[in-house]
Design a protein around this motif. Sequence first.
Motif, PDB file in Angstrom:
ATOM      1  N   ALA A   1      31.055  67.034  14.723  1.00 56.22           N
ATOM      2  CA  ALA A   1      30.420  67.998  15.628  1.00 56.22           C
ATOM      3  C   ALA A   1      30.449  67.497  17.072  1.00 56.22           C
ATOM      4  O   ALA A   1      30.685  68.254  18.002  1.00 56.22           O
ATOM      5  CB  ALA A   1      28.983  68.227  15.186  1.00 56.22           C
TER       6      ALA A   1
ATOM      7  N   ARG B   1      34.633  52.472  14.807  1.00 59.73           N
ATOM      8  CA  ARG B   1      35.323  53.656  15.361  1.00 59.73           C
ATOM      9  C   ARG B   1      34.809  53.866  16.778  1.00 59.73           C
ATOM     10  O   ARG B   1      33.592  53.998  16.989  1.00 59.73           O
ATOM     11  CB  ARG B   1      35.056  54.906  14.513  1.00 59.73           C
ATOM     12  CG  ARG B   1      35.668  56.210  15.077  1.00 59.73           C
ATOM     13  CD  ARG B   1      35.277  57.417  14.217  1.00 59.73           C
ATOM     14  NE  ARG B   1      35.933  58.659  14.612  1.00 59.73           N
ATOM     15  CZ  ARG B   1      35.395  59.566  15.448  1.00 59.73           C
ATOM     16  NH1 ARG B   1      34.216  59.331  16.032  1.00 59.73           N
ATOM     17  NH2 ARG B   1      36.036  60.698  15.740  1.00 59.73           N
TER      18      ARG B   1
ATOM     19  N   GLY C   1      31.132  56.220  22.585  1.00 60.83           N
ATOM     20  CA  GLY C   1      30.353  55.797  21.433  1.00 60.83           C
ATOM     21  C   GLY C   1      31.101  54.750  20.623  1.00 60.83           C
ATOM     22  O   GLY C   1      32.327  54.635  20.719  1.00 60.83           O
TER      23      GLY C   1
ATOM     24  N   LEU D   1      26.211  54.008  17.932  1.00 63.36           N
ATOM     25  CA  LEU D   1      25.769  53.555  19.243  1.00 63.36           C
ATOM     26  C   LEU D   1      26.413  54.316  20.397  1.00 63.36           C
ATOM     27  O   LEU D   1      27.489  54.911  20.249  1.00 63.36           O
ATOM     28  CB  LEU D   1      26.116  52.063  19.383  1.00 63.36           C
ATOM     29  CG  LEU D   1      25.766  51.155  18.182  1.00 63.36           C
ATOM     30  CD1 LEU D   1      26.356  49.765  18.379  1.00 63.36           C
ATOM     31  CD2 LEU D   1      24.252  51.072  17.979  1.00 63.36           C
TER      32      LEU D   1
ATOM     33  N   PHE E   1      18.943  56.971  25.623  1.00 62.74           N
ATOM     34  CA  PHE E   1      19.517  58.296  25.375  1.00 62.74           C
ATOM     35  C   PHE E   1      19.200  59.169  26.585  1.00 62.74           C
ATOM     36  O   PHE E   1      18.254  58.892  27.333  1.00 62.74           O
ATOM     37  CB  PHE E   1      18.928  58.881  24.095  1.00 62.74           C
ATOM     38  CG  PHE E   1      19.674  60.073  23.534  1.00 62.74           C
ATOM     39  CD1 PHE E   1      18.995  61.236  23.217  1.00 62.74           C
ATOM     40  CD2 PHE E   1      21.041  60.018  23.307  1.00 62.74           C
ATOM     41  CE1 PHE E   1      19.678  62.336  22.687  1.00 62.74           C
ATOM     42  CE2 PHE E   1      21.723  61.104  22.778  1.00 62.74           C
ATOM     43  CZ  PHE E   1      21.039  62.268  22.479  1.00 62.74           C
TER      44      PHE E   1
ATOM     45  N   PHE F   1      16.345  67.629  23.656  1.00 62.74           N
ATOM     46  CA  PHE F   1      17.794  67.602  23.389  1.00 62.74           C
ATOM     47  C   PHE F   1      18.281  68.996  23.009  1.00 62.74           C
ATOM     48  O   PHE F   1      19.345  69.441  23.438  1.00 62.74           O
ATOM     49  CB  PHE F   1      18.082  66.587  22.288  1.00 62.74           C
ATOM     50  CG  PHE F   1      19.547  66.350  22.013  1.00 62.74           C
ATOM     51  CD1 PHE F   1      20.018  66.276  20.705  1.00 62.74           C
ATOM     52  CD2 PHE F   1      20.448  66.182  23.053  1.00 62.74           C
ATOM     53  CE1 PHE F   1      21.368  66.056  20.445  1.00 62.74           C
ATOM     54  CE2 PHE F   1      21.795  65.968  22.801  1.00 62.74           C
ATOM     55  CZ  PHE F   1      22.249  65.899  21.494  1.00 62.74           C
TER      56      PHE F   1
ATOM     57  N   ILE G   1      14.141  61.570  18.143  1.00 61.39           N
ATOM     58  CA  ILE G   1      15.603  61.710  18.233  1.00 61.39           C
ATOM     59  C   ILE G   1      16.259  61.195  16.946  1.00 61.39           C
ATOM     60  O   ILE G   1      17.146  61.834  16.366  1.00 61.39           O
ATOM     61  CB  ILE G   1      16.141  60.946  19.470  1.00 61.39           C
ATOM     62  CG1 ILE G   1      15.826  61.732  20.743  1.00 61.39           C
ATOM     63  CG2 ILE G   1      17.634  60.666  19.368  1.00 61.39           C
ATOM     64  CD1 ILE G   1      16.674  62.982  20.966  1.00 61.39           C
TER      65      ILE G   1
ATOM     66  N   ARG H   1      18.411  63.254  13.770  1.00 59.12           N
ATOM     67  CA  ARG H   1      19.800  62.944  13.410  1.00 59.12           C
ATOM     68  C   ARG H   1      20.017  63.067  11.910  1.00 59.12           C
ATOM     69  O   ARG H   1      21.123  63.370  11.462  1.00 59.12           O
ATOM     70  CB  ARG H   1      20.172  61.545  13.907  1.00 59.12           C
ATOM     71  CG  ARG H   1      20.207  61.442  15.414  1.00 59.12           C
ATOM     72  CD  ARG H   1      20.333  60.018  15.904  1.00 59.12           C
ATOM     73  NE  ARG H   1      21.706  59.549  15.938  1.00 59.12           N
ATOM     74  CZ  ARG H   1      22.062  58.333  16.374  1.00 59.12           C
ATOM     75  NH1 ARG H   1      21.122  57.471  16.779  1.00 59.12           N
ATOM     76  NH2 ARG H   1      23.322  57.969  16.398  1.00 59.12           N
TER      77      ARG H   1
ATOM     78  N   ALA I   1      26.745  67.932   9.159  1.00 60.30           N
ATOM     79  CA  ALA I   1      28.079  67.807   9.775  1.00 60.30           C
ATOM     80  C   ALA I   1      29.058  67.173   8.803  1.00 60.30           C
ATOM     81  O   ALA I   1      30.215  67.591   8.701  1.00 60.30           O
ATOM     82  CB  ALA I   1      27.968  66.964  11.039  1.00 60.30           C
ATOM     83  N   ARG I   2      28.582  66.176   8.072  1.00 58.20           N
ATOM     84  CA  ARG I   2      29.418  65.510   7.070  1.00 58.20           C
ATOM     85  C   ARG I   2      29.831  66.495   5.985  1.00 58.20           C
ATOM     86  O   ARG I   2      31.000  66.562   5.590  1.00 58.20           O
ATOM     87  CB  ARG I   2      28.613  64.349   6.479  1.00 58.20           C
ATOM     88  CG  ARG I   2      29.209  63.716   5.244  1.00 58.20           C
ATOM     89  CD  ARG I   2      28.281  62.650   4.698  1.00 58.20           C
ATOM     90  NE  ARG I   2      28.716  62.230   3.384  1.00 58.20           N
ATOM     91  CZ  ARG I   2      28.533  60.996   2.915  1.00 58.20           C
ATOM     92  NH1 ARG I   2      27.957  60.078   3.661  1.00 58.20           N
ATOM     93  NH2 ARG I   2      28.918  60.685   1.699  1.00 58.20           N
TER      94      ARG I   2
HETATM   95  C1  HEM Z   1      20.413  57.826  20.081  1.00 56.95           C
HETATM   96  C2  HEM Z   1      21.101  58.895  20.250  1.00 56.95           C
HETATM   97  C3  HEM Z   1      22.480  59.141  19.694  1.00 56.95           C
HETATM   98  C4  HEM Z   1      23.597  58.352  19.700  1.00 56.95           C
HETATM   99  C5  HEM Z   1      23.754  56.968  20.292  1.00 56.95           C
HETATM  100  C6  HEM Z   1      24.662  59.088  19.018  1.00 56.95           C
HETATM  101  C7  HEM Z   1      25.945  58.607  18.823  1.00 56.95           C
HETATM  102  C8  HEM Z   1      26.896  59.213  18.010  1.00 56.95           C
HETATM  103  C9  HEM Z   1      28.205  58.658  17.693  1.00 56.95           C
HETATM  104  C10 HEM Z   1      28.765  57.344  18.208  1.00 56.95           C
HETATM  105  C11 HEM Z   1      28.810  59.520  16.825  1.00 56.95           C
HETATM  106  C12 HEM Z   1      30.218  59.391  16.210  1.00 56.95           C
HETATM  107  C13 HEM Z   1      30.103  58.714  14.883  1.00 56.95           C
HETATM  108  C14 HEM Z   1      31.479  58.479  14.272  1.00 56.95           C
HETATM  109  O1  HEM Z   1      32.283  57.772  14.925  1.00 56.95           O
HETATM  110  O2  HEM Z   1      31.760  58.984  13.182  1.00 56.95           O
HETATM  111  C15 HEM Z   1      27.909  60.606  16.607  1.00 56.95           C
HETATM  112  C16 HEM Z   1      28.189  61.641  15.777  1.00 56.95           C
HETATM  113  C17 HEM Z   1      27.327  62.657  15.601  1.00 56.95           C
HETATM  114  N1  HEM Z   1      26.098  62.846  16.229  1.00 56.95           N
HETATM  115 FE1  HEM Z   1      25.139  61.558  17.375  1.00 56.95          FE
HETATM  116  N2  HEM Z   1      24.182  60.292  18.602  1.00 56.95           N
HETATM  117  C18 HEM Z   1      22.855  60.359  19.010  1.00 56.95           C
HETATM  118  C19 HEM Z   1      21.967  61.364  18.815  1.00 56.95           C
HETATM  119  C20 HEM Z   1      22.298  62.477  18.108  1.00 56.95           C
HETATM  120  C21 HEM Z   1      21.372  63.569  17.885  1.00 56.95           C
HETATM  121  C22 HEM Z   1      19.929  63.629  18.390  1.00 56.95           C
HETATM  122  C23 HEM Z   1      22.040  64.491  17.126  1.00 56.95           C
HETATM  123  C24 HEM Z   1      21.566  65.822  16.621  1.00 56.95           C
HETATM  124  C25 HEM Z   1      20.379  66.037  16.239  1.00 56.95           C
HETATM  125  C26 HEM Z   1      23.379  63.955  16.864  1.00 56.95           C
HETATM  126  C27 HEM Z   1      24.320  64.584  16.094  1.00 56.95           C
HETATM  127  C28 HEM Z   1      25.555  64.024  15.752  1.00 56.95           C
HETATM  128  C29 HEM Z   1      26.472  64.615  14.771  1.00 56.95           C
HETATM  129  C30 HEM Z   1      26.242  65.915  14.012  1.00 56.95           C
HETATM  130  C31 HEM Z   1      27.583  63.761  14.687  1.00 56.95           C
HETATM  131  C32 HEM Z   1      28.845  63.932  13.817  1.00 56.95           C
HETATM  132  C33 HEM Z   1      28.598  63.268  12.476  1.00 56.95           C
HETATM  133  C34 HEM Z   1      29.751  63.468  11.499  1.00 56.95           C
HETATM  134  O3  HEM Z   1      30.477  64.465  11.570  1.00 56.95           O
HETATM  135  O4  HEM Z   1      29.924  62.593  10.630  1.00 56.95           O
HETATM  136  N3  HEM Z   1      23.502  62.734  17.466  1.00 56.95           N
HETATM  137  N4  HEM Z   1      26.750  60.407  17.353  1.00 56.95           N
END
Ligand code: HEM
Length: 363
Positions: free
Chosen positions: A48, A87, A105, A131, A137, A145, A331, A335, A342-343
């Motif tokens: 996503a 990754r 990230g 990360l 954040f 958010f 936050i 997640r 999303a997975r």
């Molecule tokens: C501390 C805050 C956050 C950080 C550092 C962060 C970081 C990341 C990173 C690095 C990825 C990619 C992961 C990968 O390489 O597969 C990711 C994926 C994602 N993040 Fe975040 N994120 C944060 C907060 C959020 C929040 C608050 C949401 C929604 C509520 C969110 C939703 C998603 C989704 C849906 C994915 C895709 C997951 C997947 O398809 O496997 N993230 N995030």
Amino acid sequence: MAQNPPLRFDPAFETTPEDEAETQRGLTEAMLGIQRTTHADTGYAHRAVHAKAHGYLRARFEVLADLPPELAQGLFATPATYDAIMRFSTTPGDVLHDGVSTPRGAALKVLGVPGRRLPGSEGETTQNYVLGNSPSFQIGTAKGFLRQLRPLAATTGRAEPVKKVVSAVTRTAEAALEMVGGKSATLTTLAGQAKTHLLGDSFFSQAALLHGDYFAKVALSPVSSELVALSESPIDTSGHPDALRETVRDHFRTCPGVWEFRVQLATDIDAMPVEDAAAMWPEDASPYLPVARIMALPQDTWSDGMREWVEDNLAFNPWTGLAAHRPLGSIMRARRPAYAAARAYRSQGNGAEISEPTGMPTA
Ligand code: HEM
């Protein structure tokens, strides 16, 4: 600033707003909306957000010996060495030209970890860290958010040339701000990220995690001289839509990489809140301290085998891991359902099974 001793975690440090479930539903739906758009546009069910990867690494994760008791918690309680996968990515949900320069990230998966699991992760043996490349954040709460995400999500799949112009303008604004000692999470999020070599960046959990009896933020920081030399070194994206990927691949063609995994223990709940992920925890009150080293040998960071495996069959999630490292705060709680949905969307959309690895793939 005087340094207080580490503060033991108290469940009262977490406070759940009444409408949290509704906010979480809104965020999960907004993320699924992004996925549906990019799936329709590209025919592939991408992540996503952080859809564009810039490299994959096989590495070794070594827990340091002789850690003091407050650091020797959970995964870090016993010196040991584990296989790990990384990754690197950038934040948008659509795969853009690297001329649109957005925050980066790093997702880390440590394999074969013993210990009591987080709910929903029973039977798995990995510890995940997901990360971003700034210490906090961009917004403090899930509700904030959601307010910020909705208009951004509406730009998915549209107007890349405009995004390039916006990126150039916000980078200039951000650079000007940094010259006077400021830094704007909003400007950086709006594609104002400086065009520098990704391997020179440090990556942070940004929000809090349990650290056994204590609570903390964590960071991944480059320490090998070759990586440190890349810090803030400019990269040229003109004519190179995948400049980040190319420069990461060039580095690891011949060079290794070593990072320290560090923990910043909370010492004061007012200065280091759990429920505000935008709060910067003062490092002079509590510095990030090393608890492990990550070593990656020279390798191809864009091999077909690793790309297909990580993109199709793996998911990184802060809620996949040990109970001793439970994600904390609004936050982090938001997640959990969003990453799970999303997975599931990716697995169904690509007809590919996604699971936690029990070992490194051979090829
Ligand atoms: C501390 C805050 C956050 C950080 C550092 C962060 C970081 C990341 C990173 C690095 C990825 C990619 C992961 C990968 O390489 O597969 C990711 C994926 C994602 N993040 Fe975040 N994120 C944060 C907060 C959020 C929040 C608050 C949401 C929604 C509520 C969110 C939703 C998603 C989704 C849906 C994915 C895709 C997951 C997947 O398809 O496997 N993230 N995030």
